[in-house]
Design a protein around this motif. Structure first.
Motif, short mmCIF file in Angstrom:
data_model
loop_
_atom_site.label_atom_id
_atom_site.label_comp_id
_atom_site.label_asym_id
_atom_site.label_seq_id
_atom_site.Cartn_x
_atom_site.Cartn_y
_atom_site.Cartn_z
N LEU A 291 0.06 7.11 -6.29
CA LEU A 291 1.29 6.99 -7.08
C LEU A 291 2.47 6.71 -6.18
CD1 LEU A 291 2.70 7.26 -9.84
CD2 LEU A 291 2.93 9.70 -9.38
N LEU A 292 2.53 7.34 -5.01
CA LEU A 292 3.63 7.14 -4.08
C LEU A 292 3.63 5.71 -3.54
CD1 LEU A 292 5.91 8.89 -3.05
CD2 LEU A 292 4.46 9.57 -1.15
N ALA A 293 2.43 5.17 -3.26
CA ALA A 293 2.34 3.79 -2.79
C ALA A 293 2.83 2.81 -3.85
CB ALA A 293 0.90 3.47 -2.39
N LYS A 294 2.46 3.06 -5.12
CA LYS A 294 2.95 2.21 -6.21
C LYS A 294 4.46 2.33 -6.36
CE LYS A 294 -1.13 1.82 -9.19
NZ LYS A 294 -1.67 2.07 -10.55
N ALA A 295 4.98 3.54 -6.16
CA ALA A 295 6.42 3.74 -6.29
C ALA A 295 7.18 2.97 -5.22
CB ALA A 295 6.75 5.23 -6.21
N VAL A 296 6.61 2.86 -4.02
CA VAL A 296 7.25 2.06 -2.96
C VAL A 296 7.34 0.60 -3.39
CG1 VAL A 296 7.01 1.22 -0.60
CG2 VAL A 296 6.55 3.61 -1.12
N ALA A 297 6.24 0.06 -3.96
CA ALA A 297 6.25 -1.32 -4.43
C ALA A 297 7.21 -1.49 -5.60
CB ALA A 297 4.84 -1.74 -4.84
N GLY A 298 7.26 -0.47 -6.49
CA GLY A 298 8.18 -0.55 -7.62
C GLY A 298 9.63 -0.51 -7.20
N GLU A 299 9.95 0.30 -6.19
CA GLU A 299 11.32 0.37 -5.69
C GLU A 299 11.71 -0.92 -4.97
OE1 GLU A 299 13.74 2.69 -5.68
OE2 GLU A 299 12.73 4.28 -6.79
N ALA A 300 10.78 -1.47 -4.16
CA ALA A 300 11.09 -2.66 -3.38
C ALA A 300 11.00 -3.94 -4.20
CB ALA A 300 10.15 -2.74 -2.19
N LYS A 301 10.30 -3.86 -5.37
CA LYS A 301 10.12 -5.04 -6.24
C LYS A 301 9.46 -6.19 -5.47
CE LYS A 301 13.81 -4.04 -9.55
NZ LYS A 301 13.99 -2.65 -9.11
N VAL A 302 8.30 -5.89 -4.88
CA VAL A 302 7.53 -6.89 -4.13
C VAL A 302 6.10 -6.89 -4.64
CG1 VAL A 302 8.94 -6.68 -2.04
CG2 VAL A 302 6.93 -5.21 -2.33
N PRO A 303 5.32 -7.95 -4.37
CA PRO A 303 3.91 -7.97 -4.77
C PRO A 303 3.13 -6.82 -4.12
CG PRO A 303 4.64 -10.18 -4.19
CD PRO A 303 5.75 -9.25 -3.81
N TYR A 304 2.05 -6.40 -4.78
CA TYR A 304 1.32 -5.20 -4.38
C TYR A 304 -0.17 -5.51 -4.43
CZ TYR A 304 -0.30 -0.29 -4.82
OH TYR A 304 -0.92 0.91 -4.67
N TYR A 305 -0.83 -5.41 -3.27
CA TYR A 305 -2.27 -5.63 -3.18
C TYR A 305 -2.94 -4.27 -3.06
CZ TYR A 305 -1.36 -10.57 -2.21
OH TYR A 305 -0.94 -11.88 -2.30
N SER A 306 -3.87 -3.96 -3.95
CA SER A 306 -4.54 -2.66 -3.94
C SER A 306 -6.04 -2.86 -3.79
CB SER A 306 -4.25 -1.90 -5.24
OG SER A 306 -4.96 -0.69 -5.29
N ILE A 307 -6.64 -2.14 -2.83
CA ILE A 307 -8.08 -2.24 -2.59
C ILE A 307 -8.57 -0.90 -2.05
CG2 ILE A 307 -7.85 -3.09 -0.22
CD1 ILE A 307 -10.24 -4.96 -0.82
N SER A 308 -9.83 -0.59 -2.32
CA SER A 308 -10.44 0.62 -1.78
C SER A 308 -11.18 0.29 -0.49
CB SER A 308 -11.42 1.23 -2.79
OG SER A 308 -12.18 2.25 -2.20
N GLY A 309 -11.26 1.27 0.42
CA GLY A 309 -11.97 1.04 1.66
C GLY A 309 -13.42 0.66 1.44
N SER A 310 -14.04 1.19 0.39
CA SER A 310 -15.45 0.90 0.14
C SER A 310 -15.66 -0.52 -0.37
CB SER A 310 -16.01 1.90 -0.88
OG SER A 310 -15.31 1.81 -2.11
N ASP A 311 -14.60 -1.20 -0.84
CA ASP A 311 -14.75 -2.57 -1.34
C ASP A 311 -15.00 -3.57 -0.23
OD1 ASP A 311 -14.43 -1.87 -3.97
OD2 ASP A 311 -12.27 -2.19 -3.99
#
Length: 488
Positions: free
Chosen positions: A71-91
């Motif tokens: 949630l904190l990582a998403k909040a950083v992207a939401g505050e900065a208004k920049v694209p957000y790439y999300s992936i799990s280490g197992s992927d």
């Protein structure tokens, strides 16, 4: 298709689509303050570039499960208004060697094209574990993937406006090369919130829930020590489900209390047929815990005790613990004494002991052993005697860092602490046996007592008359019978 096999599996969220901000995150003010610098860099990179400043491109979020790292990582992207790439280490990791490294290259190539942006790697320990410590030798696929990740993170220059956020609850297993300056050189701790943080988290999750005036979120926060954000969200959700099941339009304080008990111990099992003698022993046991907690100066006080079966327990005593940064020896001894007081109460009241104290013994023994082996609070001296399992490969007996004579000393000192505190609990409850019997009689009638009820009886006062439920109500006491209860 085969051509798509090496493509990144990252979920891409475009600029402005993330609605979470720092206002949606509570209980981790220091973590938000650390990440505010990352937001400012993504918003105004030229301010840092003209001074020659190097913003950390890798930020590692460390904390227990459910504490709000994602949630904190998403909040950083939401505050900065920049694209957000999300992936799990197992992927990244596949059965074919080289696929993970190809996916890492593809992910960072996409990120560079979208800069400024954020790349979030969840559970990075799945791919970033220490190399060369496995019992079976190296894992070529995982190590090649990690090597490629290290190379890509080194490839960022000071002008590259790409921030890599990663989350883990196991920072101790990460490779040292991943944590050196220039890669994940900043660690942000997202720990379990304190009492003030828990209240703020509860207020955030209560925004869209109609709470009755009887709900005191500050009191709920004090009674949920150790819970993280995910636990608190689940608690309020359980309360909402209970209110809906009962046909109410608002969530009451009773719903929240029942939800807390349900989350910690499971639902009530009023259909369980319990012998009257077993209910009596359970009542003495729980009253013993609560009475000892009330009489000992450093113990956490009980706010509720009940003999209504929940989960695998026939009764329970719930406490309102304080958020302590350090535990004194006196407080730990009181904690052990309270844990053993249930067993002592059975002996004082009936002259018999039962099998219901097994979990209490485990808890007390664990604390006493740590006092001896970790905290230097015994006659064994100020030595760190706990076993170090960080390099244990899981094959054969775990090696110890002390002699057989020291092991015998540890056992002797642990038993000394436990036996002395049991004798202390026994003497305390013998002295206040009249209160023990009276509280047990009240608990047998009412099935549940509050901490205020315990204090009233201890002071010699009378409890208010019990409200008798109307005829045909299902809220009466649990039925008695001649069947043996399940395991405590």
């Amino acid at each position: 298709a085969a051509s798509q096999f090496g493509k990144s599996k990252a979920a891409v969220i475009a600029e402005g689509q993330i609605k979470q901000t720092f206002a949606d995150v509570a209980g981790c003010d220091e973590a938000k303050q650390d990440l505010q610098e990352v937001v400012e860099f993504l918003r105004h990179p030229e301010r840092y570039h003209q001074l020659g400043a190097r913003i950390p491109h890798g930020v590692l979020l460390v904390g227990p499960p459910g504490s709000g790292k994602t949630l904190l990582a998403k909040a950083v992207a939401g505050e900065a208004k920049v694209p957000y790439y999300s992936i799990s280490g197992s992927d990244f990791v596949e059965m074919f060697v080289g696929v993970g490294a190809a996916r890492v290259r593809d992910l960072f190539e996409q990120a560079r094209k979208s800069a400024p942006c954020i790349v979030f790697i969840d559970e990075i320990d799945a791919v970033g574990r220490k190399r060369g410590v496995s019992l079976q030798g190296g894992n070529d696929e995982r190590e090649q993937t990690l090597n490629q990740l290290l190379v890509e993170m080194d490839g960022f220059g000071s002008g590259q406006e790409v921030i890599i956020l990663a989350a883990t609850n196991r920072p101790d297993v990460l490779d040292a090369a991943l944590l050196r300056p220039g890669r994940f050189d900043r660690q942000v701790v997202v720990d379990a919130p304190d009492v003030r943080g828990r209240e703020m988290v509860l207020r955030i999750h209560a925004r869209k829930k109609p709470l009755d005036a009887s709900v005191d979120l500050a009191l709920v926060a004090r009674r949920t020590a150790g819970m993280v954000g995910a636990d608190l969200e689940n608690l309020l959700n359980e309360a909402a489900l209970l209110a809906a099941r009962e046909g109410r339009t608002r969530i009451t304080g009773r719903d929240v209390d029942e939800a807390r008990d349900r989350v910690l111990m499971g639902p009530e099992r009023r259909s369980l047929v319990v012998r009257e003698a077993d209910r009596k022993v359970t009542a003495y046991h729980e009253v013993g815990h609560a009475l000892a907690a009330q009489l000992l100066p450093h113990a956490d006080k009980a706010h509720k005790l009940t003999i209504v079966p929940r989960g695998r327990s026939l009764g329970s005593a719930l406490y309102t613990p304080e958020d302590r940064m350090h535990h004194t020896r006196a407080a730990l001894l009181d904690l052990i004494c309270v844990a053993l007081a249930g067993h002592a109460a059975e002996d004082v009241a009936t002259g018999q002991i039962t099998t219901g104290a097994a979990n209490d013994f485990q808890k007390a023994t664990s604390i006493a052993r740590r006092m001896v082996t970790e905290w230097g609070m015994s006659g064994a001296g100020q030595l760190a005697l706990a076993q170090d399992s960080s390099n244990y490969l899981g094959f054969g007996p775990q090696p110890t860092n002390y002699s057989d004579h020291t092991a015998q000393t540890i056992d002797t000192e642990t038993a000394l602490i436990l036996n002395s505190q049991y004798d202390r609990a026994h003497a305390l409850l013998t002295e206040h046996a009249h209160v023990l019997h009276r509280l047990t009689d009240e608990l047998m009638i009412r099935e549940s007592l509050s901490g205020d009820d315990v204090r009233t009886v201890l002071a010699g006062g009378l409890l208010p008359d019990l409200e008798v439920p109307p005829l045909g109500s299902s809220d009466g006491p649990a039925p008695s019978g001649e069947l043996t209860p399940g395991p405590a």
